[in-house]
Design an enzyme around this catalytic site. Structure first.
Site, PDB file in Angstrom:
ATOM      1  N   GLY A 176      -0.675   2.433   6.564  1.00 39.68           N
ATOM      2  CA  GLY A 176      -0.787   1.677   7.810  1.00 39.68           C
ATOM      3  C   GLY A 176      -0.150   0.297   7.772  1.00 39.68           C
ATOM      4  O   GLY A 176      -0.418  -0.536   8.630  1.00 39.68           O
ATOM      5  N   LYS A 177       0.733   0.055   6.810  1.00 43.19           N
ATOM      6  CA  LYS A 177       1.356  -1.268   6.670  1.00 43.19           C
ATOM      7  C   LYS A 177       2.145  -1.655   7.917  1.00 43.19           C
ATOM      8  O   LYS A 177       1.984  -2.763   8.432  1.00 43.19           O
ATOM      9  CB  LYS A 177       2.284  -1.290   5.444  1.00 43.19           C
ATOM     10  CG  LYS A 177       1.579  -1.102   4.125  1.00 43.19           C
ATOM     11  CD  LYS A 177       2.545  -1.035   2.961  1.00 43.19           C
ATOM     12  CE  LYS A 177       3.571   0.070   3.065  1.00 43.19           C
ATOM     13  NZ  LYS A 177       3.016   1.440   3.099  1.00 43.19           N
ATOM     14  N   GLY A 197       0.836  -1.197   0.000  1.00 41.90           N
ATOM     15  CA  GLY A 197       0.000   0.000   0.000  1.00 41.90           C
ATOM     16  C   GLY A 197       0.866   1.240   0.000  1.00 41.90           C
ATOM     17  O   GLY A 197       2.090   1.165   0.121  1.00 41.90           O
ATOM     18  N   SER A 199       5.930  -1.790  -2.249  1.00 42.43           N
ATOM     19  CA  SER A 199       5.916  -2.694  -3.408  1.00 42.43           C
ATOM     20  C   SER A 199       4.893  -2.251  -4.454  1.00 42.43           C
ATOM     21  O   SER A 199       3.870  -2.895  -4.642  1.00 42.43           O
ATOM     22  CB  SER A 199       5.688  -4.150  -2.989  1.00 42.43           C
ATOM     23  OG  SER A 199       4.771  -4.315  -1.960  1.00 42.43           O
ATOM     24  N   GLY A 248       2.177   5.585   4.443  1.00 42.05           N
ATOM     25  CA  GLY A 248       1.202   6.163   5.360  1.00 42.05           C
ATOM     26  C   GLY A 248      -0.125   5.439   5.413  1.00 42.05           C
ATOM     27  O   GLY A 248      -1.015   5.821   6.173  1.00 42.05           O
TER      28      GLY A 248
END
Length: 177
Positions: free
Chosen positions: A17-18, A12, A86, A15
């Protein structure tokens, strides 16, 4: 408890939230006795992929290296949680094929939300032209077409997102037990 190695790959925007979701997944699985390793993209870039830039080729190489380490750990029955932007579909698919036991989790949040959460000021710098090739601003992010799990971190609580990931994880473990 017998565990089957797998990689839980969180992708994602910066920022989204990973790291937050990934850290909590690792914490909960570790507490339950699973062998878990956490590969956070920001930390990996300071060690394993130090020296790589942010061109498409370097980003792809970064993901391939993370994928290779994940593959090695997964084949030894370790649960690997990866939190890495990614941004490109093709290299994520390549890594999925290499690893095999792979769960793609799309950590989804609007660009506005990601910019509001930007504690490092990277979006501001990208918008000012101080950072080039910044994912989501001046470089593309190709969202997963069919993620195994999608967490909407601008609409759900951290706990709701973590529970979605864990439920899919347990489903996988039960099928492969």
């Amino acid at each position: 408890m017998k565990q089957v190695g797998m990689t839980i790959w969180l992708t994602g925007l910066s920022g989204a939230g990973k790291t937050t979701i990934g850290s909590e997944v690792v914490n909960r699985l570790t507490t339950q006795g699973y062998k878990v390793e956490f590969l956070d993209g920001d930390i990996v870039r300071t060690k394993l992929t130090k020296g790589l830039g942010f061109s498409k080729a370097d980003r792809d190489e970064n993901i391939r290296r993370i994928g290779f380490v994940s593959h090695l750990l997964t084949k030894h029955d370790v649960i690997v949680v990866v939190a890495a932007i990614s941004p490109y579909l093709e290299v994520r698919q390549e890594v999925r094929q290499l690893i095999g036991n792979f769960m793609e989790v799309y950590i989804n949040a609007s660009l506005d939300t990601c910019e509001q959460r930007d504690v490092k000021g990277l979006y501001k710098k990208a918008r000012a032209g101080e950072i080039t090739s910044f994912t989501g601003v001046t470089d593309p992010y190709e969202p997963p077409l069919n993620p195994d799990v999608e967490c909407w971190t601008d609409r759900e609580s951290i706990d709701e997102s973590v529970q979605k990931v864990l439920q899919k994880f347990w489903d996988f473990q039960n099928v492969n037990d």
